[in-house]
Design an enzyme around this catalytic site. Structure first.
Site, mmCIF file in Angstrom:
data_model
loop_
_atom_site.group_PDB
_atom_site.id
_atom_site.type_symbol
_atom_site.label_atom_id
_atom_site.label_comp_id
_atom_site.label_asym_id
_atom_site.label_seq_id
_atom_site.Cartn_x
_atom_site.Cartn_y
_atom_site.Cartn_z
ATOM 1 N N GLY A 10 -4.857 -3.632 3.978
ATOM 2 C CA GLY A 10 -5.328 -2.377 3.375
ATOM 3 C C GLY A 10 -6.396 -1.702 4.223
ATOM 4 O O GLY A 10 -6.719 -2.157 5.328
ATOM 5 N N ASP A 31 -1.079 -10.434 2.330
ATOM 6 C CA ASP A 31 -0.913 -9.128 1.682
ATOM 7 C C ASP A 31 0.531 -8.998 1.202
ATOM 8 O O ASP A 31 1.447 -9.453 1.881
ATOM 9 C CB ASP A 31 -1.242 -8.003 2.692
ATOM 10 C CG ASP A 31 -1.663 -6.710 2.009
ATOM 11 O OD1 ASP A 31 -0.857 -6.168 1.229
ATOM 12 O OD2 ASP A 31 -2.778 -6.247 2.253
ATOM 13 N N THR A 35 0.256 -1.602 -1.438
ATOM 14 C CA THR A 35 -0.474 -0.408 -0.964
ATOM 15 C C THR A 35 -0.977 -0.587 0.463
ATOM 16 O O THR A 35 -1.344 0.400 1.103
ATOM 17 C CB THR A 35 -1.667 -0.048 -1.891
ATOM 18 O OG1 THR A 35 -2.545 -1.170 -1.971
ATOM 19 C CG2 THR A 35 -1.183 0.322 -3.282
ATOM 20 N N TYR A 145 -7.912 -1.183 -13.876
ATOM 21 C CA TYR A 145 -8.686 -1.561 -12.680
ATOM 22 C C TYR A 145 -10.063 -2.086 -13.088
ATOM 23 O O TYR A 145 -10.484 -3.164 -12.670
ATOM 24 C CB TYR A 145 -8.820 -0.341 -11.781
ATOM 25 C CG TYR A 145 -9.495 -0.591 -10.456
ATOM 26 C CD1 TYR A 145 -8.949 -1.464 -9.515
ATOM 27 C CD2 TYR A 145 -10.677 0.078 -10.112
ATOM 28 C CE1 TYR A 145 -9.555 -1.673 -8.286
ATOM 29 C CE2 TYR A 145 -11.286 -0.119 -8.881
ATOM 30 C CZ TYR A 145 -10.726 -0.991 -7.969
ATOM 31 O OH TYR A 145 -11.335 -1.192 -6.744
#
Ligand code: UDP
Length: 313
Positions: A10, A31, A35, A145
């Site tokens: 990221g 990962d 995203t 989140y």
């Protein structure tokens, strides 16, 4: 030193890979690329001390050999990303943090959690200090989140207190710089992209809400210092220089020399009205404060976004 970085493909994760490699570490990036992007790591392909594992940390991860540090940065982190991926966001903050902590316990590694200023929600204390408990809507659209990160902090402290894991928690405020995705929906890529394409700049609400923007190299330096410090309570990292979104949009117009106009769009639900870190703790414990001011940081970032806009054209 061998360091695992979840979310290492990221925006922040890839800069951390660079920093830890520069410090002489062996770096293992984990990962699932929902995203993150391998293009952020393309320059590391031939580095013998770097490896990439395509894996979702919500499932257990087995790693052979010794591990000294685990940095848990995996999570969608921009509002449109976590609105688009609400369940993976909840899972990586909870199951992903649990798995990462379990690995840290097993390997007797230091553990550093990427938390966020979102744990303060729409804050009633300003600027935000680490002892503020926050004002979060658990069932709002941002709750996926905010609550995942609040849970992540709780389980990190529990592993520290109950299992003696050597943990750190960084609460990251708005950060910007090279390798942000042009389409990640955050205010800086949106406005810079619009200015460079001569489109109107979208200001949500009346633009009176504030944010405080930290350039990525400053943030990475603070994280590196925190990992080396013997400190287990959360630490805010961010740039305390606060600006309204309306003024920020004007700054971007001036910097880019764009003649675009501003258009006002509805304010998203639960959008925090103010945000600014109190960084006294970081100053005291880490001897850290940001060095790159917004004009310098935005100028560097503009070069990067110019190239991205040209790529897409
Ligand atoms: N924002 C805006 N125009 C945009 C994107 C965002 O005015 O095109 C506003 C957003 O409503 C918020 C601030 O900019 O008040 C920062 O939003 P961002 O998505 O970057 O992150 P946040 O700080 O809300 O997590």
């Amino acid at each position: 030193m061998r360091t695992i970085i979840t979310g290492g493909a990221g925006f922040l994760g890839s800069h951390l890979c660079d920093r830890f490699l520069a410090e002489g570490h062996e770096v293992v990036c984990v990962d699932n690329l929902i995203t993150g992007r391998t293009s952020n790591l393309a320059h590391l392909r031939d580095n013998q001390r770097f490896s990439f594992i395509h894996h979702d940390i919500c499932h257990a991860l087995e790693i052979e050999g010794e591990v000294d540090n685990i940095l848990h940065f995996a999570s969608p982190a921009s509002p449109i990303d976590y609105l688009r991926h609400p369940i993976p966001t909840l899972k990586v903050g909870s199951l992903g943090t649990h798995n990462s902590l379990g690995l840290a316990k097993f390997k007797q590694a230091r553990f550093l959690l990427a938390s966020t200023s979102e744990v303060y929600g729409d804050p009633e204390q300003h600027p935000q200090r680490e002892d503020y408990w926050g004002h979060v809507n658990p069932i709002g659209v941002r709750g996926v989140y905010d609550e995942a990160k609040r849970f992540a902090e709780a389980i990190t402290m529990a592993y520290h207190r109950f299992h003696g894991v050597n943990t750190r928690i960084v609460r990251i405020f708005n950060t910007y710089g090279e390798r942000m995705r042009l389409d990640d929906g955050r205010v800086l890529p949106n406005l810079m992209g619009q200015a460079l394409r001569a489109e109107p700049l979208t200001v949500y609400g009346d633009g009176s809400q504030t944010r405080s923007f930290c350039y990525v190299s400053d943030l990475v330096d603070g994280i590196y210092r925190l990992l080396l410090a013997d400190f287990h309570e959360p630490v805010n990292l961010g740039n305390p220089n606060e600006v309204s979104i309306l003024d920020f949009a004007q700054e971007i117009l001036e910097l880019t020399g764009s003649a675009s106009e501003l258009v006002f769009k509805p304010l998203p639900q639960d959008d925090p009205k103010v945000r600014r870190p109190d960084i006294d703790r970081a100053r005291r414990v880490l001897g850290w404060e940001p060095k790159i001011d917004r004009h310098e940081g935005l100028s560097r970032t503009l070069k990067y976004f110019r190239a991205r806009v040209a790529d897409n054209a």
